[in-house]
Design an enzyme around this catalytic site. Structure first.
Site, short mmCIF file in Angstrom:
data_model
loop_
_atom_site.label_atom_id
_atom_site.label_comp_id
_atom_site.label_asym_id
_atom_site.label_seq_id
_atom_site.Cartn_x
_atom_site.Cartn_y
_atom_site.Cartn_z
N ASP A 30 59.70 162.51 132.35
CA ASP A 30 61.00 161.97 131.97
C ASP A 30 61.98 162.25 133.10
OD1 ASP A 30 62.27 161.25 128.90
OD2 ASP A 30 63.70 161.75 130.47
N LYS A 211 55.02 144.79 115.65
CA LYS A 211 55.99 145.88 115.54
C LYS A 211 57.35 145.41 114.99
CE LYS A 211 58.28 149.56 115.98
NZ LYS A 211 58.04 150.97 115.78
N CYS A 267 65.79 152.84 114.79
CA CYS A 267 64.88 151.69 114.86
C CYS A 267 65.32 150.47 114.06
CB CYS A 267 63.49 152.10 114.42
SG CYS A 267 62.73 153.25 115.58
N LYS A 270 68.65 148.39 115.10
CA LYS A 270 68.62 147.75 116.42
C LYS A 270 67.47 146.75 116.52
CE LYS A 270 65.80 150.65 119.46
NZ LYS A 270 64.56 149.88 119.50
C1 UDX Z 1 61.06 153.09 110.87
C2 UDX Z 1 59.71 152.53 110.42
O1 UDX Z 1 59.44 152.96 109.08
C3 UDX Z 1 58.61 152.99 111.37
O2 UDX Z 1 57.37 152.43 111.00
C4 UDX Z 1 58.97 152.57 112.78
O3 UDX Z 1 58.02 153.04 113.70
C5 UDX Z 1 60.35 153.11 113.16
O4 UDX Z 1 61.33 152.70 112.20
P1 UDX Z 1 62.28 155.47 110.67
O5 UDX Z 1 63.40 154.90 111.44
O6 UDX Z 1 61.76 156.82 111.03
O7 UDX Z 1 60.99 154.51 110.75
O8 UDX Z 1 62.74 155.52 109.15
P2 UDX Z 1 62.30 154.90 107.75
O9 UDX Z 1 61.57 155.90 106.97
O10 UDX Z 1 61.71 153.57 107.90
O11 UDX Z 1 63.75 154.77 107.08
C6 UDX Z 1 64.75 153.94 107.69
C7 UDX Z 1 66.02 153.97 106.91
O12 UDX Z 1 65.85 153.28 105.69
C8 UDX Z 1 66.54 155.36 106.54
O13 UDX Z 1 67.94 155.39 106.76
C9 UDX Z 1 66.22 155.47 105.07
O14 UDX Z 1 67.11 156.33 104.40
C10 UDX Z 1 66.38 154.03 104.62
N1 UDX Z 1 65.63 153.70 103.40
C11 UDX Z 1 64.26 153.82 103.38
C12 UDX Z 1 66.30 153.24 102.28
O15 UDX Z 1 67.53 153.10 102.29
N2 UDX Z 1 65.57 152.92 101.17
C13 UDX Z 1 64.23 153.04 101.10
O16 UDX Z 1 63.66 152.73 100.05
C14 UDX Z 1 63.55 153.50 102.25
#
Ligand code: UDX
Length: 441
Positions: A30, A211, A267, A270
Site C-alpha cells: 500500500d 458484483k 459499498c 456508492k
Molecule cells: C455489502 C454486501 O453485503 C457485500 O456482499 C459486499 O461485498 C459489500 O457490500 P456491507 O457493506 O459490509 O456489505 O454491509 P451489509 O451487511 O450488506 O449491510 C449494508 C447496509 O444495509 C447496512 O447499513 C445495514 O444496516 C443495512 N441493512 C442490511 C438494512 O438496513 N436492512 C437489512 O435488512 C440489511
C-alpha cells in the site's frame, strides 16, 4: 503460492491476512506508510472480528508481510488488486484513479505467466480496458470480485458462498490463457474449492456485473421493505410482521428485509450510484432507473427517524438531550462511511438537540468526521438524563443487553425510537416507555 495484494484497505488487508491463513506466502502493498507500519506490527487498522488473530499468526509464521514498495510484488504468481473505487467528487461515477495507478505501478514487476486478479468493485468494461496493458507484460488479467461483508469479512474471504472469475474468453468459453488462469485461481482458493464452493467462470463483463448487480439487488431489497414501511406508516400496518410473513416464501426470503433507517457503508450507496452512472454511459440508463428510487427511499428513512424523535419530543428537539445508540453503519464494524446512524445523530444536532452518541467500536472514527457531537464510551453514562433515546445501530449491547427498566432508571424522558426495529416493543412499553419503531404502529 506466493501472492501479492495491492491495496491494504478493508478488502486488501483482510484478503492478505486470510490468504496467509490458508497457507500462502503473502505480501500486502500500500502507498500509505502509516497503514503499512501498523499492519507490519500486526495491528489491524480497523475493527473486524478475527482479523487481529490471523494477522498476528501470519506475521509470526513468516507467511505475511507488508510493504510500501511495489518491487516486493515481483515474484508472486498472483497479484490481487484491491484498491478503493470511491464515488467521484461532484458525480456519481466510480473514481478509477487508484485502480489505474495500482496497475501502472505493478506493470514493471509482472512476469510471463503471472496472474493479476482484480478484486476492486469497478464499472463494467474496466477489466477490458486494463487487459491490454497487462497482457503486454506476458501476465493475464482475471476479474475476481469480492463479496465480503464487513463484520464477517474474514469468514467470507476464507469460506465464501461462491467464487467468480472473469477470464479472457472466446466464443463464450475461457480461451487457453483463461483456462490456465482458472486453474491457478483454483489453487489459490484451494480450501474453498475442496469444500465444493461454487466456482463460476465467466468473461470479464459478467464478472464485473455480478458484483454490482448483487449489491444493487441487496440495496433494492432493503429499499423495498422500507417502501413498505412508508405505506405501513399511513395504514397502521406493522412492517416487521409483514417482512416475517413474506419472508417465509422461499422465493423472497427474510434476509435483508430489515426495515429501519436504511443502508449505508462503503459499498451499497456508492455502488448503486456508480452502476447508474455506468448504465447512463452505456445508453441504458432506463434499465436501472429504479436504483434512483432505491437511493431516494433509503435516504428518506433518515428523515423519518429524525421526525419520529422530534415528534415524540412534542415538535421540537431544541435544547433537548437526545442519546443516540450507535454510530457505525452496522454492528460488528467501526466503519462510519455513509453511516445512516451518524447522519441521524448529526441531523438531530443540527436541529438544536444536545446529542450524545455512544458506540462500542466506532466513536474514534465518528469523532473525526463529526467533532460537533458529544461522544461517551459507556452506554449507561450516555443514557443518563436523556429526554429521548434512539437506537440506530443494532449492536447486541442495545438490542439484547439493554433492559428497558434499567434504561428507564437512567434516562429523564421515556421516549425510545427504534431506528432498526430491533427492540421488543411490548417489553419497552411495559417498562413505561413511549416506543416508536420504523413502519410499526
Ligand atoms: C455489502 C454486501 O453485503 C457485500 O456482499 C459486499 O461485498 C459489500 O457490500 P456491507 O457493506 O459490509 O456489505 O454491509 P451489509 O451487511 O450488506 O449491510 C449494508 C447496509 O444495509 C447496512 O447499513 C445495514 O444496516 C443495512 N441493512 C442490511 C438494512 O438496513 N436492512 C437489512 O435488512 C440489511
Amino acid at each position: 503460492m506466493r501472492l501479492s495484494v495491492i491495496g491494504c484497505g478493508y478488502l486488501g488487508a483482510v484478503h492478505a491476512a486470510a490468504m496467509a491463513s490458508i497457507g500462502h506466502d503473502v505480501v500486502g502493498i500500500d502507498v500509505d506508510a502509516r497503514k503499512i507500519e501498523a499492519l507490519s506490527r500486526g495491528d489491524a487498522p480497523f475493527f473486524e472480528p478475527g482479523l487481529q488473530e490471523i494477522l498476528t499468526e501470519g506475521i509470526s509464521a513468516g507467511r505475511l508481510r507488508f510493504s510500501t514498495d511495489m518491487a516486493d510484488a515481483a515474484g508472486a504468481a498472483v497479484h490481487f488488486v484491491g484498491v478503493g473505487t470511491p464515488q467521484q467528487k461532484g458525480g456519481y461515477a466510480a473514481d478509477l484513479t487508484y485502480v489505474n495507478a495500482a496497475v501502472d505501478a505493478l506493470l514493471p514487476y509482472l512476469s510471463e505467466g503471472d496472474i493479476v486478479a482484480g478484486k476492486s468493485t469497478v464499472p463494467v468494461g474496466t477489466a477490458e480496458s486494463l487487459a491490454g496493458r497487462i497482457s503486454a507484460t506476458g501476465a493475464t488479467l482475471v476479474w475476481n470480485p469480492e463479496f465480503l461483508r464487513e463484520g464477517w469479512a474474514v469468514q467470507d474471504t476464507v469460506d465464501p458462498d461462491r467464487l467468480v472469475a472473469g477470464v479472457p474468453s472466446a466464443g463464450g468459453e475461457p480461451d487457453e490463457e483463461g483456462a490456465r488462469a482458472v486453474a491457478l485461481l483454483r489453487e489459490v482458493y484451494h480450501t474453498a474449492v475442496a469444500k465444493g464452493t461454487p466456482f463460476i467462470v465467466t468473461d470479464y463483463a459478467t464478472a464485473e456485473l455480478v458484483k454490482v448487480s448483487a449489491n444493487a439487488f441487496l440495496a433494492t431489497k432493503i429499499s423495498f421493505i422500507n417502501a413498505m414501511a412508508e405505506i405501513a406508516e399511513v395504514t397502521g400496518a406493522d412492517v416487521t410482521q409483514l417482512a416475517d410473513a413474506i419472508g417465509h416464501d422461499a422465493r423472497i426470503g427474510r434476509r435483508f428485509l430489515g426495515a429501519g433507517i436504511g443502508f449505508g457503508g462503503g459499498c451499497l450507496p456508492k455502488d448503486i450510484r456508480a452502476f447508474s452512472a455506468r448504465a447512463e454511459e452505456l445508453g441504458r440508463g432506463e434499465s436501472v432507473a429504479f436504483l434512483r428510487e432505491v437511493d431516494e427511499i433509503n435516504l428518506r428513512r433518515r428523515d423519518r427517524a429524525v421526525h419520529l424523535v422530534v415528534d415524540a419530543l412534542g415538535g421540537s428537539a431544541y435544547t433537548k438531550k437526545v442519546t443516540v445508540l450507535g454510530a457505525a453503519f452496522k454492528p460488528h464494524s467501526d466503519d462510519i462511511r455513509d453511516s445512516p446512524a451518524l447522519d441521524v445523530a448529526a441531523r438531530l444536532h443540527g436541529l438544536g438537540a444536545e446529542v450524545t452518541v455512544t458506540d462500542p467500536e466506532a466513536i474514534e472514527n465518528a469523532r473525526r468526521v463529526h467533532p460537533q457531537l458529544t461522544y461517551v464510551e459507556d452506554r449507561d453514562t450516555a443514557l443518563r438524563g436523556a429526554d429521548a433515546v434512539i437506537v440506530v445501530t443494532e449492536w447486541d449491547e442495545y438490542r439484547r443487553e439493554l433492559d428497558p427498566s434499567h434504561a428507564a432508571d437512567l434516562a429523564s424522558g421515556r421516549i425510545i425510537v427504534d431506528g432498526r426495529n430491533c427492540l421488543d416493543p411490548a417489553a419497552w412499553r411495559a417498562a413505561g416507555w413511549d416506543y416508536r419503531g420504523m413502519g410499526r404502529p
